[in-house]
Design an enzyme around this catalytic site. Sequence first.
Site, PDB file in Angstrom:
ATOM      1  N   SER A 239      -5.041   2.916 -15.472  1.00 60.88           N
ATOM      2  CA  SER A 239      -4.669   4.131 -14.728  1.00 60.88           C
ATOM      3  C   SER A 239      -5.544   5.293 -15.170  1.00 60.88           C
ATOM      4  O   SER A 239      -5.996   6.107 -14.358  1.00 60.88           O
ATOM      5  CB  SER A 239      -3.218   4.520 -15.003  1.00 60.88           C
ATOM      6  OG  SER A 239      -2.386   3.433 -14.821  1.00 60.88           O
TER       7      SER A 239
ATOM      8  N   ARG B   2      -1.085  -3.371   2.349  1.00 61.23           N
ATOM      9  CA  ARG B   2      -0.239  -2.532   1.501  1.00 61.23           C
ATOM     10  C   ARG B   2       0.137  -1.236   2.235  1.00 61.23           C
ATOM     11  O   ARG B   2      -0.645  -0.705   3.026  1.00 61.23           O
ATOM     12  CB  ARG B   2      -0.969  -2.211   0.186  1.00 61.23           C
ATOM     13  CG  ARG B   2      -1.498  -3.446  -0.510  1.00 61.23           C
ATOM     14  CD  ARG B   2      -0.667  -3.864  -1.693  1.00 61.23           C
ATOM     15  NE  ARG B   2      -0.951  -3.025  -2.838  1.00 61.23           N
ATOM     16  CZ  ARG B   2      -1.980  -3.217  -3.668  1.00 61.23           C
ATOM     17  NH1 ARG B   2      -2.831  -4.203  -3.445  1.00 61.23           N
ATOM     18  NH2 ARG B   2      -2.152  -2.459  -4.699  1.00 61.23           N
TER      19      ARG B   2
ATOM     20  N   ASP C  42       6.510  -3.606 -17.720  1.00 58.29           N
ATOM     21  CA  ASP C  42       5.438  -4.609 -17.746  1.00 58.29           C
ATOM     22  C   ASP C  42       5.439  -5.434 -19.029  1.00 58.29           C
ATOM     23  O   ASP C  42       4.761  -6.458 -19.111  1.00 58.29           O
ATOM     24  CB  ASP C  42       4.068  -3.927 -17.606  1.00 58.29           C
ATOM     25  CG  ASP C  42       3.845  -3.426 -16.188  1.00 58.29           C
ATOM     26  OD1 ASP C  42       4.456  -4.001 -15.255  1.00 58.29           O
ATOM     27  OD2 ASP C  42       3.091  -2.463 -16.020  1.00 58.29           O
TER      28      ASP C  42
ATOM     29  N   ARG D   5       9.367 -12.867 -12.893  1.00 63.94           N
ATOM     30  CA  ARG D   5       9.150 -12.923 -14.346  1.00 63.94           C
ATOM     31  C   ARG D   5      10.403 -13.325 -15.115  1.00 63.94           C
ATOM     32  O   ARG D   5      10.308 -13.869 -16.206  1.00 63.94           O
ATOM     33  CB  ARG D   5       8.639 -11.574 -14.858  1.00 63.94           C
ATOM     34  CG  ARG D   5       7.176 -11.416 -14.572  1.00 63.94           C
ATOM     35  CD  ARG D   5       6.551 -10.234 -15.281  1.00 63.94           C
ATOM     36  NE  ARG D   5       5.128 -10.226 -14.971  1.00 63.94           N
ATOM     37  CZ  ARG D   5       4.375  -9.139 -14.907  1.00 63.94           C
ATOM     38  NH1 ARG D   5       4.907  -7.949 -15.132  1.00 63.94           N
ATOM     39  NH2 ARG D   5       3.102  -9.236 -14.633  1.00 63.94           N
TER      40      ARG D   5
END
Length: 752
Positions: free
Chosen positions: A334, A434, A626, A657
Amino acid sequence: MPKVVLGRPLSKVVIIGLGLIGSSFARGLKKWGLCEEIVGCARSSSTLEKGLDLGVIDTAEKDLSLAVQGADLVFLSMPIGATEKILSTIAPYLGENTIVTDAGSVKGCVVEAAKRVFGEVPENFIPGHPIAGSEKSGVDAGTSGLFLHHKVILTPVSGHSPEAALTVTALWEAMGANVILMDPGTHDKILAATSHLPHLLAYSLVDTMAKDDESLDIFRYAAGGFRDFTRIAASDPTMWHDIFLANRAATLEALDEFTEDLALLRKAVDTGNSQDMLGVFTRAQAAREHFSTILSQRAYLEKMSESMNEKQIEFILQPGSKVSGKLRVTGDKSISHRSIILGSIAEGETDIEGFLEGEDALATLQAFRDLGVVIEGPHQGRVKVYGVGLHGLKAPPGDLYLGNSGTSMRLLAGLLAAQDFSVTLTGDKSLTKRPMGRVATPLRLMGAQIDTGQDGSPPLAIKGNPSLSGIEYPMPMASAQVKSCLLLAGLYADSTTVIEPAPTRDHTERMLRGFGVSVDQRGDTVTLQGGQTLKACSIDIPADISSAAFFIVAGTIAKDSEILLEHVGVNPTRTGVIDILRLMGANISLLNERQVGGEPVADLLVKSADLKGIDIPEALVPLAIDEFPVIFVAAACAQGPTCLRGAEELRVKESDRIQVMADGLVSLGVDAQATPDGILINGKGDGQANVFTEGTVESHGDHRIAMSFSVASLRSSGEIRVLNCANVATSFPSFVSEAQKVGIQIIAKDVQ
Ligand code: NAP
């Protein structure tokens, strides 16, 4: 028997012009068994004799009218200047079904010649041009593999016979070439720039140097650059004379454009204008790298993950014991994006270190080059951006292609909405799906003119409006990208306020402050006054805490271990992993805390610790979203149960996940149960060295899962294999070598 080419075997092929191209074509026909008889025609008897001696042709014939009678296919491969004369000679003797094709490097003139000879281009005439060859010529120079993996451009005109075009295509493909279709005009324009102009320059440069008094010395001491650049000046003069005359208009157009740019570069050298010079050189270097990718037949900006996926990488891990040493993991993505964006619109030169050379951040970098910003690097994470100021961006030469990077597209949309030029933002197939409405809608409220594809998807066609007005915008979703987009647009408006429904990452606000812009943050509300100047600065991009997390857990669960993670970003919107592990009893010290470009950074000293299971506070969930896969590995090593709730978002990441981690933990002998919004793990941390059994784990292509189970090997009783690990390269390309460096016994195996 010859191979059947589209329903019929070719019995007789005539090749007129038996040089490099003609003899290579003949050799290819023979090698792949594509016809029964090859008749060769050339000007000189010696060429024909050599053709027979070399076994390139079966029959030699100087009389073209005799040669072409009864031919299935005639291939013209002499200099193009001879095309009209040869077509007139053979026209009366061609059979009704005889296909004629050629290899000429210019196509418009060949089509015109055919029209003059036949009245109109015959339906069986399929002009072509193999994009293969060399500076060599003559019948000896040919090889059967010359066209292998090379392109052949066919330029059939309207009214042509599809069967003839398919037959010619089939022949080239049988020799390993890739056939593409194009109209003759486009072909000539493209080739003028990519082939004809470079040949003209090479001839001219060598001629200029040869006339010089010192020419002998120049050639005697010629360095590699001179040799590389002028290799093509050894090409056949007659052929190139014909080509320049045949493609005069397009070649002159390319030459004029080049001459203009060369004059500008001359001026930059004359006046010592480093920025202009570096602008040309860095843009050219980046473009050349793209071209190399294309030339090596890989897709333009191909997604690394896709190519890596094809590779089928497995991690094989032996039980480890101890980790030690110090590491600086890869830079934060980022922050890498934002360093380029803000550096570009700042006044002065911004020096960046630790830039993450991943595809997404590189897409942002390339976009700003296209917007006229001179950017040097990246070289081992170092980048220098020559800022052009708030109003110095220039219209790009074409659409801005942003690959797979949603961050680039959303942030650039804000910045570009306020420029005095129009631009279109595009991306790869997956980016095209997207949602961009979330930035287009508020930008339109500021006065931006943006057209999107269906349902707000890319491409984004932005008509710049330098007089945007500020808005107060309560975001419908908690999104750092939307907030950043509006703040970047807000640099060009009066006053812009964004209200967050929940805290999001604040890298943009922090870096704006690092560039000297005042940004007001009160609770959930961020306000920015436009028109402020950004002042260039130095940015040492913090290491990504999400990547560091694997080594934080490694240092914690491995016995007798100590590891120093240098220069890690500890932005409070990202440090949930540290807070959670500390609640479990981890020994993590933040040393040398400092601010870099507005971001808090520290060196993390991690020592082994006995962990205990906890109920993870829900407030910490968004701050560690994350990092949960590796936190689960820590939880398995803790004493007692660890419970995670309120983390449904984990089910829609790169993989589910929660389920994938629960399955993996269970297959390594850990008591773990997935719940709808979290997981329950009964830690085994009873002081035993071995928490995990040997086993095989499927990562489902999720990089974080793959790296998490690699860390688990530090407490396993046997070998762990992790399948499908290729994607690790996208977020943490050096993971395997860094892990090996600190003592994790890992090897990556290509199992394809
Ligand atoms: P080359 O090696 O110089 O061979 C030319 C051949 O054409 C020779 O066999 C020559 O015969 C023959 N020839 C010349 N004038 C003729 C005429 N009036 N009638 C009959 N035959 C004649 O040339 P090349 O490199 O193969 O190029 C052939 C064609 O392919 C050109 O149109 C060129 O534009 C195109 N092309 C070349 C390359 C390349 O890299 N070289 C690449 C793509 C396309 P003699 O041996 O008896 O003189």
